[in-house]
Design a protein around this motif. Structure first.
Motif, PDB file in Angstrom:
ATOM      1  N   PHE A 150      11.208  25.922  15.816  1.00 42.05           N
ATOM      2  CA  PHE A 150       9.997  25.747  16.619  1.00 42.05           C
ATOM      3  C   PHE A 150       9.303  24.447  16.229  1.00 42.05           C
ATOM      4  O   PHE A 150       9.043  24.199  15.057  1.00 42.05           O
ATOM      5  CB  PHE A 150       9.049  26.936  16.396  1.00 42.05           C
ATOM      6  N   THR A 151       9.011  23.617  17.229  1.00 47.44           N
ATOM      7  CA  THR A 151       8.259  22.380  16.981  1.00 47.44           C
ATOM      8  C   THR A 151       6.823  22.587  17.435  1.00 47.44           C
ATOM      9  O   THR A 151       6.565  22.844  18.614  1.00 47.44           O
ATOM     10  CB  THR A 151       8.880  21.192  17.748  1.00 47.44           C
ATOM     11  N   MET A 152       5.896  22.504  16.502  1.00 46.92           N
ATOM     12  CA  MET A 152       4.484  22.722  16.822  1.00 46.92           C
ATOM     13  C   MET A 152       3.887  21.502  17.525  1.00 46.92           C
ATOM     14  O   MET A 152       3.923  20.400  16.984  1.00 46.92           O
ATOM     15  CB  MET A 152       3.701  22.997  15.538  1.00 46.92           C
ATOM     16  N   PRO A 153       3.337  21.689  18.737  1.00 41.32           N
ATOM     17  CA  PRO A 153       2.650  20.557  19.396  1.00 41.32           C
ATOM     18  C   PRO A 153       1.379  20.193  18.638  1.00 41.32           C
ATOM     19  O   PRO A 153       0.878  20.990  17.840  1.00 41.32           O
ATOM     20  CB  PRO A 153       2.294  21.127  20.784  1.00 41.32           C
ATOM     21  N   GLU A 154       0.857  19.001  18.908  1.00 33.88           N
ATOM     22  CA  GLU A 154      -0.380  18.578  18.239  1.00 33.88           C
ATOM     23  C   GLU A 154      -1.529  19.515  18.597  1.00 33.88           C
ATOM     24  O   GLU A 154      -2.365  19.823  17.759  1.00 33.88           O
ATOM     25  CB  GLU A 154      -0.739  17.140  18.639  1.00 33.88           C
ATOM     26  N   ARG A 155      -1.569  19.950  19.869  1.00 35.05           N
ATOM     27  CA  ARG A 155      -2.563  20.945  20.277  1.00 35.05           C
ATOM     28  C   ARG A 155      -1.847  22.058  21.040  1.00 35.05           C
ATOM     29  O   ARG A 155      -1.651  21.980  22.242  1.00 35.05           O
ATOM     30  CB  ARG A 155      -3.669  20.317  21.148  1.00 35.05           C
ATOM     31  N   PRO A 156      -1.434  23.119  20.336  1.00 32.35           N
ATOM     32  CA  PRO A 156      -0.663  24.183  20.971  1.00 32.35           C
ATOM     33  C   PRO A 156      -1.529  25.088  21.849  1.00 32.35           C
ATOM     34  O   PRO A 156      -2.757  25.050  21.770  1.00 32.35           O
ATOM     35  CB  PRO A 156      -0.130  24.976  19.773  1.00 32.35           C
ATOM     36  N   THR A 157      -0.876  25.890  22.666  1.00 24.08           N
ATOM     37  CA  THR A 157      -1.573  26.933  23.424  1.00 24.08           C
ATOM     38  C   THR A 157      -1.508  28.224  22.608  1.00 24.08           C
ATOM     39  O   THR A 157      -0.674  28.373  21.710  1.00 24.08           O
ATOM     40  CB  THR A 157      -0.906  27.180  24.792  1.00 24.08           C
ATOM     41  N   TRP A 158      -2.346  29.176  22.968  1.00 23.92           N
ATOM     42  CA  TRP A 158      -2.299  30.473  22.291  1.00 23.92           C
ATOM     43  C   TRP A 158      -0.966  31.181  22.564  1.00 23.92           C
ATOM     44  O   TRP A 158      -0.456  31.908  21.713  1.00 23.92           O
ATOM     45  CB  TRP A 158      -3.486  31.340  22.716  1.00 23.92           C
ATOM     46  N   THR A 159      -0.395  30.932  23.715  1.00 22.79           N
ATOM     47  CA  THR A 159       0.917  31.516  24.036  1.00 22.79           C
ATOM     48  C   THR A 159       1.981  31.008  23.070  1.00 22.79           C
ATOM     49  O   THR A 159       2.827  31.773  22.585  1.00 22.79           O
ATOM     50  CB  THR A 159       1.304  31.168  25.495  1.00 22.79           C
ATOM     51  N   GLN A 160       1.939  29.714  22.768  1.00 24.48           N
ATOM     52  CA  GLN A 160       2.895  29.133  21.820  1.00 24.48           C
ATOM     53  C   GLN A 160       2.680  29.672  20.405  1.00 24.48           C
ATOM     54  O   GLN A 160       3.639  29.926  19.670  1.00 24.48           O
ATOM     55  CB  GLN A 160       2.775  27.605  21.838  1.00 24.48           C
ATOM     56  N   VAL A 161       1.415  29.858  20.033  1.00 21.38           N
ATOM     57  CA  VAL A 161       1.094  30.413  18.712  1.00 21.38           C
ATOM     58  C   VAL A 161       1.658  31.835  18.589  1.00 21.38           C
ATOM     59  O   VAL A 161       2.265  32.194  17.573  1.00 21.38           O
ATOM     60  CB  VAL A 161      -0.440  30.403  18.476  1.00 21.38           C
ATOM     61  N   LYS A 162       1.482  32.623  19.642  1.00 23.30           N
ATOM     62  CA  LYS A 162       2.009  33.996  19.653  1.00 23.30           C
ATOM     63  C   LYS A 162       3.538  33.985  19.546  1.00 23.30           C
ATOM     64  O   LYS A 162       4.134  34.803  18.830  1.00 23.30           O
ATOM     65  CB  LYS A 162       1.565  34.712  20.931  1.00 23.30           C
ATOM     66  N   GLU A 163       4.157  33.054  20.232  1.00 22.29           N
ATOM     67  CA  GLU A 163       5.626  32.928  20.203  1.00 22.29           C
ATOM     68  C   GLU A 163       6.126  32.673  18.783  1.00 22.29           C
ATOM     69  O   GLU A 163       7.078  33.308  18.313  1.00 22.29           O
ATOM     70  CB  GLU A 163       6.045  31.776  21.133  1.00 22.29           C
ATOM     71  N   LEU A 164       5.461  31.742  18.066  1.00 24.49           N
ATOM     72  CA  LEU A 164       5.870  31.450  16.699  1.00 24.49           C
ATOM     73  C   LEU A 164       5.551  32.626  15.767  1.00 24.49           C
ATOM     74  O   LEU A 164       6.359  32.957  14.888  1.00 24.49           O
ATOM     75  CB  LEU A 164       5.194  30.170  16.188  1.00 24.49           C
ATOM     76  N   ALA A 165       4.384  33.261  15.980  1.00 28.89           N
ATOM     77  CA  ALA A 165       4.015  34.420  15.146  1.00 28.89           C
ATOM     78  C   ALA A 165       5.095  35.495  15.211  1.00 28.89           C
ATOM     79  O   ALA A 165       5.474  36.079  14.191  1.00 28.89           O
ATOM     80  CB  ALA A 165       2.667  34.976  15.595  1.00 28.89           C
ATOM     81  N   ALA A 166       5.591  35.740  16.415  1.00 30.33           N
ATOM     82  CA  ALA A 166       6.641  36.752  16.606  1.00 30.33           C
ATOM     83  C   ALA A 166       7.923  36.376  15.864  1.00 30.33           C
ATOM     84  O   ALA A 166       8.610  37.231  15.291  1.00 30.33           O
ATOM     85  CB  ALA A 166       6.925  36.928  18.097  1.00 30.33           C
ATOM     86  N   LYS A 167       8.239  35.078  15.849  1.00 27.44           N
ATOM     87  CA  LYS A 167       9.487  34.623  15.217  1.00 27.44           C
ATOM     88  C   LYS A 167       9.449  34.689  13.694  1.00 27.44           C
ATOM     89  O   LYS A 167      10.477  34.935  13.053  1.00 27.44           O
ATOM     90  CB  LYS A 167       9.790  33.175  15.651  1.00 27.44           C
ATOM     91  N   ILE A 168       8.282  34.458  13.107  1.00 30.61           N
ATOM     92  CA  ILE A 168       8.223  34.361  11.636  1.00 30.61           C
ATOM     93  C   ILE A 168       7.677  35.619  10.970  1.00 30.61           C
ATOM     94  O   ILE A 168       7.742  35.742   9.751  1.00 30.61           O
ATOM     95  CB  ILE A 168       7.399  33.118  11.196  1.00 30.61           C
ATOM     96  N   HIS A 169       7.153  36.557  11.753  1.00 32.21           N
ATOM     97  CA  HIS A 169       6.570  37.785  11.209  1.00 32.21           C
ATOM     98  C   HIS A 169       7.643  38.610  10.496  1.00 32.21           C
ATOM     99  O   HIS A 169       8.657  38.972  11.072  1.00 32.21           O
ATOM    100  CB  HIS A 169       5.956  38.594  12.370  1.00 32.21           C
ATOM    101  N   ASN A 170       7.399  38.892   9.220  1.00 32.89           N
ATOM    102  CA  ASN A 170       8.380  39.639   8.430  1.00 32.89           C
ATOM    103  C   ASN A 170       7.649  40.483   7.377  1.00 32.89           C
ATOM    104  O   ASN A 170       7.655  40.168   6.185  1.00 32.89           O
ATOM    105  CB  ASN A 170       9.360  38.659   7.762  1.00 32.89           C
ATOM    106  N   PRO A 171       6.992  41.554   7.835  1.00 33.68           N
ATOM    107  CA  PRO A 171       6.146  42.335   6.920  1.00 33.68           C
ATOM    108  C   PRO A 171       6.904  42.956   5.754  1.00 33.68           C
ATOM    109  O   PRO A 171       6.342  43.122   4.669  1.00 33.68           O
ATOM    110  CB  PRO A 171       5.534  43.412   7.819  1.00 33.68           C
ATOM    111  N   SER A 172       8.180  43.274   5.947  1.00 36.53           N
ATOM    112  CA  SER A 172       8.948  43.873   4.850  1.00 36.53           C
ATOM    113  C   SER A 172       9.106  42.890   3.687  1.00 36.53           C
ATOM    114  O   SER A 172       9.276  43.277   2.535  1.00 36.53           O
ATOM    115  CB  SER A 172      10.328  44.321   5.340  1.00 36.53           C
TER     116      SER A 172
END
Length: 435
Positions: A150-172
């Motif tokens: 994932f390449t973070m834009p200089e000013r991302p949208t909340w949709t993009q933030v949610k997309e990355l959150a889903a990819k990196i979330h690893n509570p275990s």
């Protein structure tokens, strides 16, 4: 008769000296990292000013606001120096509750960033001096984003933030996709939620001062916020504020965090952060509009009107918010640790820009925040993450409690917004904004 007279004269001189030495300044401040450091370094001020002693009252953000507001409104006189912000300063200054600050020429008042100076003034007079200033921005783990492709834009949208959150979330593995404020308070969870609502195209009040808490932008923003943290946030988010999230981030438990730019100096400090070398920065996320997506704030030092210790208080404030103080912190802890967001010379410093990899992103965020034009529809109030009216504090506290309840699953978003709308309408009617 001469001996007793001499003794009496010596005694009066000693007493006068003792009285002079006993000028005690009671300083109320917030328990943030930069303020704790100011307390440690204040021995330098006391050494240079042996006639002034400092007594510190250090409080958690919400408690501090409550205590200083009560004290100044009732003329309690508990504090000689208060740590307040951009919300209180112009309101209290206009009411005559604060002493005007008149630093000397050496202070170089023109070196203060215009946004900070204006936000802490009323009727052209400075009523508080900025100790540190901030906007808000996105802080993220670049190593995790890279691993996820994932390449973070200089000013991302909340949709993009949610997309990355889903990819990196690893509570275990003890890693959460995103950490955001949830603790109730007008300057706590509501500071963040207001910027989110702004970016979804919402506002607190329309041009007739009618609260707008059940409008589409509020519903969409708060629903997005609640879902984001329920799915990709840490457990107990409804009680997390700045310090709790800072601790989580420094332990490597947060993939992303949208909060005060001042956090950058702590999460990039290898002495306290396990992920100091893995952090990158972007501007605060937007959705429908970039207007009001990132806040503007300063923690500042002020003197209550009627104080009997104005000269000593002014001397201390001038010291703590001076260019020399910035140099002292740099010399003691390094340039990356200096309080930022207040002075032009800090950002012009080559040493600072080399040491602080967040400098450019922070400066861009501060300069882009516009308190007079922070909502897509026209609004009657000034302020990005608050509305600069006396009634906002009570409204923000009530709404903050409802938002925290929705986040904790104790109320639905619709229920929380309905209760918030009722509370806001009640306060505004009581204050005479409308019938």
């Amino acid at each position: 008769m001469r001996l007793p007279t001499a003794i009496a004269l010596a005694c009066s001189l000693l007493c006068a000296t003792a009285a002079q030495a006993a000028t005690e300044l009671v300083v109320a401040t917030v328990n943030n990292g930069h303020m704790i450091e100011m307390q440690k370094l204040s021995k330098h001020f006391e050494a240079a000013n042996p006639d002034i002693k400092l007594k510190w009252v250090t409080l958690e953000e919400g408690v501090l606001r409550q205590r200083v507001t009560t004290d100044i409104a009732t003329k309690g006189g508990q504090f000689d120096v208060m740590t307040i912000g951009m919300y209180e300063t112009p309101i209290w200054g206009k009411k005559g509750w604060l002493a005007e600050l008149k630093p000397d020429a050496a202070y170089d008042i023109d070196d203060l960033l215009p946004a900070m100076r204006q936000g802490l003034s009323a009727n052209g007079k400075l009523y508080a001096a900025p100790f540190y200033g901030e906007s808000s921005m996105l802080m993220y783990r670049k190593d995790l984003a890279d691993k996820a492709g994932f390449t973070m834009p200089e000013r991302p949208t909340w949709t993009q933030v949610k997309e990355l959150a889903a990819k990196i979330h690893n509570p275990s593995a003890g890693l959460y996709g995103i950490c955001l404020r949830g603790k109730p308070g007008w300057g706590d969870n509501m500071a963040f939620i207001t910027t989110m609502v702004n970016s979804f195209g919402g506002q607190w009040f329309d041009m007739q001062w009618k609260p707008q808490l059940e409008t589409k932008p509020w519903k969409e923003a708060v629903t997005f916020y609640v879902d984001l943290l329920k799915n990709y946030g840490p457990p107990g988010s409804s009680s997390n504020s700045f310090n709790e999230i800072l601790a989580l981030y420094n332990e490597g438990k947060c993939g992303m965090w949208v909060d005060a730019t001042i956090a950058a100096s702590f999460i990039t400090d290898a002495k306290q952060s396990k992920v100091a070398d893995k952090v990158a920065f972007a501007q605060a996320p937007t959705m429908v509009t970039p207007k009001g997506a990132n806040w503007l704030w300063a923690w500042a030092l002020a003197i209550p009107a009627g104080s009997q210790k104005t000269d000593a208080a002014q001397k201390f404030i001038s010291w703590a918010t001076s260019k020399d103080y910035v140099q002292l912190v740099a010399k003691t802890n390094g340039w990356a640790a200096v309080p930022t967001g207040t002075r032009k010379t800090t950002y012009l410093s080559r040493e600072f820009r080399q040491a602080a990899k967040f400098a450019e992103a922070e400066q861009r965020a501060i300069f882009s925040a516009n308190p007079t034009d922070s909502t897509l529809p026209k609004s009657p109030y000034v302020g990005v993450q608050f509305a600069a009216i006396p009634e906002f504090q009570a409204i923000g506290i009530a709404v903050g409690q409802q938002m925290s309840a929705a986040l904790a699953g104790k109320a639905t978003v619709d229920e929380a917004l309905k209760a918030s709308q009722s509370a806001a309408e009640r306060e505004m009617k009581k204050a005479g904004y409308f019938n």
